[in-house]
Design a protein around this motif. Sequence first.
Motif, PDB file in Angstrom:
ATOM      1  N   ALA A  30      54.664  15.341 -15.955  1.00  0.00           N
ATOM      2  CA  ALA A  30      54.512  14.968 -17.371  1.00  0.00           C
ATOM      3  C   ALA A  30      54.803  13.490 -17.608  1.00  0.00           C
ATOM      4  O   ALA A  30      54.322  12.902 -18.577  1.00  0.00           O
ATOM      5  N   HIS A  80      47.377   4.377 -18.797  1.00  0.00           N
ATOM      6  CA  HIS A  80      46.809   5.705 -18.546  1.00  0.00           C
ATOM      7  C   HIS A  80      45.760   6.103 -19.581  1.00  0.00           C
ATOM      8  O   HIS A  80      45.867   5.754 -20.755  1.00  0.00           O
ATOM      9  N   THR A  81      44.806   6.884 -19.134  1.00  0.00           N
ATOM     10  CA  THR A  81      43.970   7.633 -20.072  1.00  0.00           C
ATOM     11  C   THR A  81      44.324   9.121 -19.996  1.00  0.00           C
ATOM     12  O   THR A  81      44.068   9.852 -20.936  1.00  0.00           O
ATOM     13  N   VAL A  82      44.907   9.575 -18.883  1.00  0.00           N
ATOM     14  CA  VAL A  82      45.399  10.968 -18.861  1.00  0.00           C
ATOM     15  C   VAL A  82      46.684  11.035 -19.683  1.00  0.00           C
ATOM     16  O   VAL A  82      47.380  10.036 -19.872  1.00  0.00           O
ATOM     17  N   GLU A  83      46.980  12.238 -20.162  1.00  0.00           N
ATOM     18  CA  GLU A  83      48.167  12.437 -20.999  1.00  0.00           C
ATOM     19  C   GLU A  83      49.429  12.243 -20.167  1.00  0.00           C
ATOM     20  O   GLU A  83      49.635  12.940 -19.190  1.00  0.00           O
ATOM     21  N   VAL A  84      50.241  11.269 -20.493  1.00  0.00           N
ATOM     22  CA  VAL A  84      51.562  11.156 -19.857  1.00  0.00           C
ATOM     23  C   VAL A  84      52.566  10.692 -20.896  1.00  0.00           C
ATOM     24  O   VAL A  84      52.210  10.031 -21.863  1.00  0.00           O
ATOM     25  N   ASP A  85      53.813  11.057 -20.657  1.00  0.00           N
ATOM     26  CA  ASP A  85      54.897  10.586 -21.507  1.00  0.00           C
ATOM     27  C   ASP A  85      55.742   9.659 -20.648  1.00  0.00           C
ATOM     28  O   ASP A  85      56.503  10.113 -19.797  1.00  0.00           O
ATOM     29  N   ARG A 119      42.543   4.150 -24.001  1.00  0.00           N
ATOM     30  CA  ARG A 119      43.937   4.251 -23.534  1.00  0.00           C
ATOM     31  C   ARG A 119      44.811   4.896 -24.604  1.00  0.00           C
ATOM     32  O   ARG A 119      44.336   5.238 -25.679  1.00  0.00           O
ATOM     33  N   HIS A 120      46.110   5.005 -24.313  1.00  0.00           N
ATOM     34  CA  HIS A 120      47.002   5.643 -25.292  1.00  0.00           C
ATOM     35  C   HIS A 120      47.416   4.704 -26.392  1.00  0.00           C
ATOM     36  O   HIS A 120      47.787   5.123 -27.477  1.00  0.00           O
ATOM     37  N   GLU A 169      50.526   1.852 -31.336  1.00  0.00           N
ATOM     38  CA  GLU A 169      49.411   2.784 -31.533  1.00  0.00           C
ATOM     39  C   GLU A 169      48.135   2.105 -32.036  1.00  0.00           C
ATOM     40  O   GLU A 169      47.033   2.390 -31.576  1.00  0.00           O
TER      41      GLU A 169
END
Length: 180
Positions: A30, A80-85, A119-120, A169
């Motif tokens: 995660a 990242h473009t994948v979901e990460v915290d 991106r995020h 954001e």
Amino acid sequence: MDDRRVVKVSKYLSRHLRHDPQRIGIELDAQGWVDVDVLLAALERQRFRVTRAELDEVVERNDKRRFTIRDGRIRANQGHTVEVDLGLEPLDPPAELFHGTAEGFVDAIRAEGLKAMARHDVHLSPDYATAVRVGSRRGRPVVLVVDAAGMAAEGHVFFRSDNGVWLTESVPPWAIAFPE
Ligand code: HQG
């Protein structure tokens, strides 16, 4: 390693640690980490052979400190473009931050502000020179100056990644100064 190989390995790692881990059959946790041994085995399976010493060298010499190795695991520091915290703590930004973009995007940014796109977060640079480099990747660079302190006063939240990139954001048009 010569510089070209460092860049090649770095790009390969960015692709799979930020965007497409399943392509080489690895899973990020995660927080974006994967065991170094698992990664090296996956690279071996792809016939993209990298030794542990080479991996350390890429992490060490990478021009933007894109990766961190800690406790036998590796992750990308941002982008990242994948979901990460990433577990970053909100931080008061400096008065101004910079965003390097290309000429062709300026009209859209004037109208709608800066968006995270794929991106995020929107990526902001702490200094002008870095923003010029970022903008140059896409054409003639344009550097926008962001009123980060003003945004923070309005409740926008900022983070700083392990490699010094500021993240938020979105940036509203009122907080952006465009060059003449
Ligand atoms: C633009 C690299 C139209 C934005 C760099 C940028 C950085 C808009 C592009 C890091 C827009 C997105 C991030 C809007 C933003 N309309 N265009 N409303 N809002 N844009 O690559 O900031 O090598 O996702 O200006 O050095 O260029 O990957 O972001 O041009 O640190 O480690 O849309 O990536 O680092 O592009 O770059 P990106 P970025 P790495």
